[in-house]
Design a protein around this motif. Structure first.
Motif, PDB file in Angstrom:
ATOM      1  N   ARG A 127      -7.829   1.401   2.596  1.00  0.00           N
ATOM      2  CA  ARG A 127      -7.109   1.163   3.724  1.00  0.00           C
ATOM      3  C   ARG A 127      -5.890   2.065   3.963  1.00  0.00           C
ATOM      4  O   ARG A 127      -5.484   2.399   4.885  1.00  0.00           O
ATOM      5  N   ARG A 128      -5.433   2.668   2.890  1.00  0.00           N
ATOM      6  CA  ARG A 128      -4.244   3.517   3.068  1.00  0.00           C
ATOM      7  C   ARG A 128      -4.890   4.911   3.628  1.00  0.00           C
ATOM      8  O   ARG A 128      -4.225   5.864   4.259  1.00  0.00           O
ATOM      9  N   MET A 129      -6.249   5.349   3.309  1.00  0.00           N
ATOM     10  CA  MET A 129      -6.851   6.399   4.010  1.00  0.00           C
ATOM     11  C   MET A 129      -6.427   6.585   5.467  1.00  0.00           C
ATOM     12  O   MET A 129      -6.216   7.470   6.098  1.00  0.00           O
ATOM     13  N   THR A 130      -6.583   5.321   6.194  1.00  0.00           N
ATOM     14  CA  THR A 130      -6.715   5.059   7.786  1.00  0.00           C
ATOM     15  C   THR A 130      -5.178   5.608   8.023  1.00  0.00           C
ATOM     16  O   THR A 130      -4.991   5.731   9.280  1.00  0.00           O
ATOM     17  N   ALA A 131      -4.130   5.304   7.105  1.00  0.00           N
ATOM     18  CA  ALA A 131      -2.978   5.512   7.589  1.00  0.00           C
ATOM     19  C   ALA A 131      -2.019   6.775   7.337  1.00  0.00           C
ATOM     20  O   ALA A 131      -1.336   7.056   8.079  1.00  0.00           O
ATOM     21  N   VAL A 132      -2.821   7.323   6.285  1.00  0.00           N
ATOM     22  CA  VAL A 132      -1.996   8.910   5.916  1.00  0.00           C
ATOM     23  C   VAL A 132      -3.015   9.959   6.393  1.00  0.00           C
ATOM     24  O   VAL A 132      -2.361  11.047   6.366  1.00  0.00           O
ATOM     25  N   GLY A 134       0.903  -1.162   0.026  1.00  0.00           N
ATOM     26  CA  GLY A 134      -0.126   0.109  -0.055  1.00  0.00           C
ATOM     27  C   GLY A 134       0.842   1.250  -0.050  1.00  0.00           C
ATOM     28  O   GLY A 134       0.647   2.240  -0.684  1.00  0.00           O
ATOM     29  N   ALA A 135       1.819   1.247   0.959  1.00  0.00           N
ATOM     30  CA  ALA A 135       2.959   2.442   0.940  1.00  0.00           C
ATOM     31  C   ALA A 135       3.612   2.440  -0.514  1.00  0.00           C
ATOM     32  O   ALA A 135       3.882   3.717  -0.879  1.00  0.00           O
ATOM     33  N   LEU A 136       3.861   1.597  -1.157  1.00  0.00           N
ATOM     34  CA  LEU A 136       4.425   1.616  -2.541  1.00  0.00           C
ATOM     35  C   LEU A 136       3.615   2.230  -3.491  1.00  0.00           C
ATOM     36  O   LEU A 136       4.064   3.010  -4.254  1.00  0.00           O
ATOM     37  N   LEU A 137       2.491   1.759  -3.594  1.00  0.00           N
ATOM     38  CA  LEU A 137       1.578   2.228  -4.357  1.00  0.00           C
ATOM     39  C   LEU A 137       0.953   3.569  -4.110  1.00  0.00           C
ATOM     40  O   LEU A 137       0.683   4.431  -5.106  1.00  0.00           O
ATOM     41  N   CYS A 138       0.772   3.874  -3.054  1.00  0.00           N
ATOM     42  CA  CYS A 138       0.066   5.313  -2.418  1.00  0.00           C
ATOM     43  C   CYS A 138       1.039   5.670  -1.782  1.00  0.00           C
ATOM     44  O   CYS A 138       0.666   5.993  -0.338  1.00  0.00           O
ATOM     45  N   PRO A 139       2.236   6.334  -1.839  1.00  0.00           N
ATOM     46  CA  PRO A 139       3.114   7.083  -1.046  1.00  0.00           C
ATOM     47  C   PRO A 139       2.536   8.191  -0.140  1.00  0.00           C
ATOM     48  O   PRO A 139       1.744   8.809  -0.640  1.00  0.00           O
ATOM     49  N   LYS A 140       2.807   8.113   1.232  1.00  0.00           N
ATOM     50  CA  LYS A 140       2.226   8.915   2.152  1.00  0.00           C
ATOM     51  C   LYS A 140       1.828  10.242   1.756  1.00  0.00           C
ATOM     52  O   LYS A 140       0.764  10.630   1.636  1.00  0.00           O
ATOM     53  N   VAL A 141       2.909  11.203   1.496  1.00  0.00           N
ATOM     54  CA  VAL A 141       2.631  12.713   1.120  1.00  0.00           C
ATOM     55  C   VAL A 141       1.950  12.635  -0.113  1.00  0.00           C
ATOM     56  O   VAL A 141       0.960  13.443  -0.261  1.00  0.00           O
ATOM     57  N   PRO A 142       2.463  12.229  -1.149  1.00  0.00           N
ATOM     58  CA  PRO A 142       1.630  12.436  -2.285  1.00  0.00           C
ATOM     59  C   PRO A 142       0.258  11.859  -2.486  1.00  0.00           C
ATOM     60  O   PRO A 142      -0.690  12.490  -3.089  1.00  0.00           O
ATOM     61  N   PHE A 143      -0.009  10.725  -1.625  1.00  0.00           N
ATOM     62  CA  PHE A 143      -1.317  10.296  -1.532  1.00  0.00           C
ATOM     63  C   PHE A 143      -2.314  11.213  -0.630  1.00  0.00           C
ATOM     64  O   PHE A 143      -3.137  11.231  -1.092  1.00  0.00           O
ATOM     65  N   ARG A 144      -1.716  11.502   0.251  1.00  0.00           N
ATOM     66  CA  ARG A 144      -2.566  12.628   1.184  1.00  0.00           C
ATOM     67  C   ARG A 144      -2.727  13.802   0.628  1.00  0.00           C
ATOM     68  O   ARG A 144      -4.186  14.442   0.346  1.00  0.00           O
ATOM     69  N   GLN A 145      -1.994  14.288  -0.324  1.00  0.00           N
ATOM     70  CA  GLN A 145      -2.048  15.523  -1.158  1.00  0.00           C
ATOM     71  C   GLN A 145      -3.447  15.113  -2.272  1.00  0.00           C
ATOM     72  O   GLN A 145      -4.336  15.969  -2.333  1.00  0.00           O
ATOM     73  N   LEU A 146      -3.227  14.179  -2.903  1.00  0.00           N
ATOM     74  CA  LEU A 146      -4.317  13.670  -3.714  1.00  0.00           C
ATOM     75  C   LEU A 146      -5.657  13.305  -3.163  1.00  0.00           C
ATOM     76  O   LEU A 146      -6.741  14.147  -3.493  1.00  0.00           O
TER      77      LEU A 146
END
Length: 512
Positions: free
Chosen positions: A327-332, A292-304
């Protein structure tokens, strides 16, 4: 004067009480020790001795206990077993998610030796497999840390260089860079029947065949978002564990255990508790989080997510599955009070995360025949189509009403089974951050729902209060949920709010 033996026999909760008092008052061990020294240097405990007291390894003398009692302005007898209120010994959860824990006292009964004997016996008697227990441990660890694993995030960012989106070609290139060789195989889905006699579809998507060799089902080429996830998991297996350990298998079906092939089951027997299987389950989690972190890296994904108001449809923009996005929403997210469910019909939770401590609609260690049908995640299973649905719900958590909002969507897995994904937030902390009385608002909404038979249009004033926090949180589907009717939901199917005994005014707080 109490003798040492007398204190020994009355001090089983003493360490826990001291620790909870210290933490609730914001004191470190050093702070408490120094305050004790100010009162009585001779009887004051050292930092290391205080630590042993809190861990149940030492019992203080009456003089030492009296000094500690003076610091906290408590009578000495308050620290002994007979003076006991539940809140005094409940482990301090702070802002962490998940459910409240229990104090592991008396410590001699919760020693490692006794637990090593008792846990397998407990699992055997309750029919809980080692695999299920492993996932319960992992979920508790995940919720305790509110889905924050910076070492895994950094490992993924180092490999992917924070690029988003990554294409299938990009991931195949990364496979070459880290030394993963891809081989393809062909295998269709097959019909399977679980232990409850329920038929579903099963398909093996990919697995590690040998060191650094991964076999991918050619059918994944038709679903790039699933292919990307599998490649990312196996990259994680190589980067984090050098492809060591048991075979990493990814399959799709409605069960927590995905492998059917005999050669896989030989290496992953889940009928008993084994430390190797616990470790393997943890490694599977690490690889999944890494993916999940590889496909949706934290900072770029949060900005998206911020640009698009946390819409699940951002999955299409970066060609990943809705499951990965939710799932990544809960982490970022900077807002920590999230939950996530992955539910299969008729009553199975395949994946759970409860960073906000929300009670479960049903457990994932057993199938529940009558879950409350007014949870969004359950209702969606029986609704045709796959349009996301937002819902405002009121549910008691530890006897206190909370307002939750979630967005649920029905999707198909690789084998063709329908299941429902649900991401949601607890709105009470957001309301409190705005100076509102969240419990008062939740209670008022709960009573209005009950008065209308279990669901109602949200009253104007409450709607405006929820709209304010929706815009502050920048989550679009909260605004959509506000426009729908709010529902009272229950944590136990046998206590559905549509049953008269559950939504009568007198039983509202205890049963709703």
């Amino acid at each position: 004067m109490k003798t040492t033996n007398s204190l020994n026999r009355q001090s089983h909760f003493l360490g826990t009480k001291v620790r909870n008092l210290r933490k609730r008052n914001g004191l470190t061990l050093e702070d408490l020790s120094s305050r004790c020294v100010k009162i009585d240097p001779e009887d004051a405990p050292s930092v290391s001795y205080l630590s042993m007291i809190e861990r149940g390894k030492r019992v203080p003398s009456e003089g030492m206990l009296d000094v500690i009692a003076q610091v906290f302005q408590k009578p000495l007898h308050w620290f002994l077993d007979d003076a006991n209120e539940e809140k005094e010994i409940t482990p301090e959860k702070g802002s962490r998610g998940g459910i409240n824990g229990m104090v592991l006292e008396p410590s001699f009964l919760f020693s490692n030796d006794i637990l090593q004997i008792a846990i397998p016996e407990m699992l055997s008697q309750t029919g809980t497999t080692g695999h299920q227990f492993a996932h319960l441990l992992i979920r508790a660890h995940q919720e305790h840390h509110q889905n924050h694993f910076p070492d895994l995030e950094k490992a993924a960012e180092k490999v992917g260089q924070k690029r988003m989106p990554l294409s299938v070609a990009d991931l195949l290139d990364i496979c070459k860079e880290v030394g993963v060789k891809i081989k393809w195989f062909d295998e269709p889905s097959q019909d399977v029947i679980d232990s409850h006699g329920i038929q579903s579809k099963h398909i093996v998507r990919s697995y590690s065949e040998e060191s650094s060799v991964v076999r991918i089902n050619r059918a994944l080429k038709d679903t790039p978002e699933k292919l990307k996830y599998d490649l990312a998991v196996h990259i994680g297996h190589k980067v984090l564990h050098n492809s060591d350990g048991e075979k990493n298998v990814i399959a799709s079906d409605n069960r927590n255990l995905s492998t059917l092939k005999p050669e896989f089951n030989k290496t992953r027997d889940v009928s008993h508790l084994d430390s190797k299987h616990i470790l393997q389950a943890w490694r599977d989690f690490e690889c999944s989080f890494f993916a999940g972190a590889l496909l949706c890296p934290k900072v770029p994904f949060r900005q998206l997510l911020d640009r698009h108001g946390y819409e699940i449809s951002v999955s299409k923009l970066i060609e990943v599955s809705e499951s990965v996005v939710m799932r990544r929403m809960t982490a970022v997210s900077s807002y920590p009070h999230w939950h996530y469910f992955d539910a299969y019909n008729p009553g199975k939770l395949k994946a759970v995360y409860r960073g906000n401590g929300i009670p479960l609609p049903w457990g994932n260690m057993r199938m529940v025949e009558d879950p409350c049908q007014h949870w969004s995640v359950f209702r969606m299973i029986g609704i045709p189509g796959n349009t996301p649905v937002a819902q405002i719900s009121v549910l008691n958590q530890d006897g206190v009403p909370h307002i939750y909002c979630c967005e649920s969507v029905k999707v198909k897995d690789m084998a063709g089974n329908y299941h429902v994904l649900c991401s949601g937030v607890d709105l009470n902390p957001a309301l409190e951050a705005q100076g509102e009385d969240a419990v008062e608002i939740a209670t008022a909404l709960q009573k209005e729902c009950v008065r209308k038979g279990g669901q109602c249009e949200i009253p104007y004033k409450i709607k405006q209060q929820l709209l304010t926090v929706a815009r502050i949180l920048n989550i679009n589907w909260i605004e959509r949920g506000i426009e729908n009717e709010a529902r009272v939901i229950c944590a136990r199917g046998g206590m559905c709010p549509r049953q008269p005994r559950c939504y009568k005014e007198k039983s509202l707080v205890s049963n709703a």
